[in-house]
Design an enzyme around this catalytic site. Structure first.
Site, PDB file in Angstrom:
ATOM      1  N   GLY A  72      32.411  55.561  14.168  1.00 55.63           N
ATOM      2  CA  GLY A  72      32.112  54.515  15.292  1.00 55.63           C
ATOM      3  C   GLY A  72      32.957  55.101  16.462  1.00 55.63           C
ATOM      4  O   GLY A  72      33.196  54.314  17.480  1.00 55.63           O
ATOM      5  N   GLN A  73      33.424  56.292  16.401  1.00 53.16           N
ATOM      6  CA  GLN A  73      33.938  57.150  17.618  1.00 53.16           C
ATOM      7  C   GLN A  73      33.261  56.982  18.853  1.00 53.16           C
ATOM      8  O   GLN A  73      31.625  56.953  18.544  1.00 53.16           O
ATOM      9  CB  GLN A  73      34.273  58.375  17.601  1.00 53.16           C
ATOM     10  CG  GLN A  73      35.477  58.562  16.371  1.00 53.16           C
ATOM     11  CD  GLN A  73      35.062  58.766  14.857  1.00 53.16           C
ATOM     12  OE1 GLN A  73      33.934  58.527  14.652  1.00 53.16           O
ATOM     13  NE2 GLN A  73      35.839  58.948  14.044  1.00 53.16           N
ATOM     14  N   ASP A  74      33.582  56.911  20.026  1.00 57.55           N
ATOM     15  CA  ASP A  74      32.855  56.458  21.318  1.00 57.55           C
ATOM     16  C   ASP A  74      31.620  57.628  21.462  1.00 57.55           C
ATOM     17  O   ASP A  74      30.543  57.455  21.872  1.00 57.55           O
ATOM     18  CB  ASP A  74      33.687  56.520  22.379  1.00 57.55           C
ATOM     19  CG  ASP A  74      32.876  56.122  23.802  1.00 57.55           C
ATOM     20  OD1 ASP A  74      31.847  55.345  23.667  1.00 57.55           O
ATOM     21  OD2 ASP A  74      33.202  56.569  24.676  1.00 57.55           O
ATOM     22  N   LEU A 117      30.171  59.304  19.083  1.00 52.44           N
ATOM     23  CA  LEU A 117      29.247  59.208  17.777  1.00 52.44           C
ATOM     24  C   LEU A 117      28.222  57.929  17.829  1.00 52.44           C
ATOM     25  O   LEU A 117      27.146  57.969  17.311  1.00 52.44           O
ATOM     26  CB  LEU A 117      29.622  59.090  16.561  1.00 52.44           C
ATOM     27  CG  LEU A 117      30.810  60.418  16.138  1.00 52.44           C
ATOM     28  CD1 LEU A 117      31.369  60.069  14.912  1.00 52.44           C
ATOM     29  CD2 LEU A 117      29.646  61.549  15.955  1.00 52.44           C
TER      30      LEU A 117
END
Length: 198
Positions: free
Chosen positions: A77-79, A81
């Site tokens: 969920g990192q920006d 990704l």
């Protein structure tokens, strides 16, 4: 004759499999949810919570609920990704969107991210289950408050099945209820998006 019999046997023994995409901002508890589901439905075969690290890329888990095979796609969920999420939309049968109920600073970012997901053409018509995670903590937002924040995207959900449920992925509270809701909706939506055969 052997090949014909083998082909018929293979076709009769193939099982239906549903792909469930598990999305949310980083640190929402997506991997913890997958591991809790595995521990409940796969007779304890899961990773201990203290060994879970942030997902970079994807994790895949398999569970069986009421004879339904679910393939769980836990995507980072990192920006940076989140741009990759859309690559999974066309092949998934449902989306679980996990919200960190304690992350008040990013709750609006979370809402906007879900808005982007549900308005993508490849997610049209598939069930969306939003889980308000970390409800076991004293500093978590109430589910009613989260619903009010996310009400702005209700129109984007259209007539599809959607629900907001409270859970604690760490403790397991509400996880089986969420799984029951999901499997019912997958069966109901089977004509619109048929399962894969494995």
């Amino acid at each position: 004759m052997y090949h014909l019999a083998k082909g018929i046997y293979y076709e009769l023994t193939r099982k239906e499999e549903y792909s469930v995409l598990i999305l949310g901002l980083d640190n929402a508890g997506k991997t913890t949810l997958v591991e809790k589901l595995k521990s409940i439905y796969n007779e304890g075969r899961s990773m201990a919570p203290d060994r879970i690290v942030p997902t970079v890329g994807q994790n895949v888990g398999h569970i069986t609920i009421n004879r339904m095979n679910l393939k769980l796609w836990d995507v980072g969920g990192q920006d940076m990704l989140r741009q990759l999420w859309k690559e999974y939309y066309a092949d998934c049968h449902a989306i679980i969107f996990v919200v960190d109920s304690t992350d008040r600073a990013r709750i609006e970012e979370c809402r906007d991210t879900l808005q982007t997901v549900v308005t993508h053409e490849d997610t049209e018509g598939i069930p969306v289950l939003m889980l308000a995670n970390k409800q076991d903590r004293d500093d978590s937002l109430e589910v009613e408050d989260i619903k009010e924040i996310f009400n702005k995207i209700a129109e984007s959900l259209g007539a599809r099945d959607s629900r907001v449920l409270p859970i604690s992925a760490l403790k397991g509270t509400g996880v089986t209820e969420a799984a029951d809701w999901l499997t019912t909706r997958l069966m109901r939506n089977k004509q619109y998006r048929p399962p894969d055969k494995r």
